[in-house]
Design a protein around this motif. Structure first.
Motif, PDB file in Angstrom:
ATOM      1  N   SER A  47      84.468 -62.593 108.199  1.00 25.77           N
ATOM      2  CA  SER A  47      84.219 -62.238 106.811  1.00 25.77           C
ATOM      3  C   SER A  47      83.813 -60.771 106.723  1.00 25.77           C
ATOM      4  O   SER A  47      82.911 -60.330 107.432  1.00 25.77           O
ATOM      5  CB  SER A  47      83.113 -63.120 106.232  1.00 25.77           C
ATOM      6  N   GLU A  71      84.427 -65.009 101.526  1.00 28.20           N
ATOM      7  CA  GLU A  71      83.324 -65.957 101.484  1.00 28.20           C
ATOM      8  C   GLU A  71      82.558 -65.786 102.786  1.00 28.20           C
ATOM      9  O   GLU A  71      82.956 -65.003 103.641  1.00 28.20           O
ATOM     10  CB  GLU A  71      83.847 -67.385 101.330  1.00 28.20           C
ATOM     11  N   TRP A  72      81.477 -66.512 102.969  1.00 28.00           N
ATOM     12  CA  TRP A  72      80.629 -66.274 104.133  1.00 28.00           C
ATOM     13  C   TRP A  72      81.310 -66.616 105.458  1.00 28.00           C
ATOM     14  O   TRP A  72      80.953 -66.091 106.495  1.00 28.00           O
ATOM     15  CB  TRP A  72      79.295 -67.010 104.000  1.00 28.00           C
TER      16      TRP A  72
END
Length: 121
Positions: A47, A71-72
């Protein structure tokens, strides 16, 4: 203010499983491409911030990319230059070829005609 309808994708996405190394500005992380096309990819396990630029390293090839969403634990990247050659493009072509082979029904031809396990009619 009017909104424009979404455009259809220019390239067909293909599910793959390709281990890569993603180099950002300050770090490099390992990830797995799980969705690939000539125009971009989804990378799980890595990420970086949106709109950042990165390099994707695979089998001696470097592919440049821009992070479109993040996103994470995963991100979507777009390739400024479409994949047309090299090991990553070859992996995409192999995955598309494997997906085109239809599954053969193995057990249907051995099935007895009739009712139940013994074929009683």
């Amino acid at each position: 203010m009017t909104s424009t309808p979404p455009r259809p994708r220019a390239h067909k996405r293909t599910p793959v499983s390709i281990e890569v190394i993603v180099n950002g500005v300050l770090n490099h992380v390992e990830g797995r491409i799980v969705d690939l096309s000539e125009g971009g990819a989804r990378i799980d396990g890595a990420s970086l911030p949106e709109r950042s630029r990165c390099e994707i390293h695979y089998a001696g090839q470097v592919v440049y990319a821009v992070v479109m969403w993040s996103e994470w634990d995963r991100m979507g990247v777009r390739f400024p230059y479409e994949l047309t050659q090299g090991p990553l493009h070859a992996a995409l072509e192999r995955a598309r070829g494997a997906a085109a082979i239809p599954a053969t029904p193995v057990f249907l031809s051995n099935r007895a005609i009739g009712f139940g396990r013994r074929g009683v009619s």
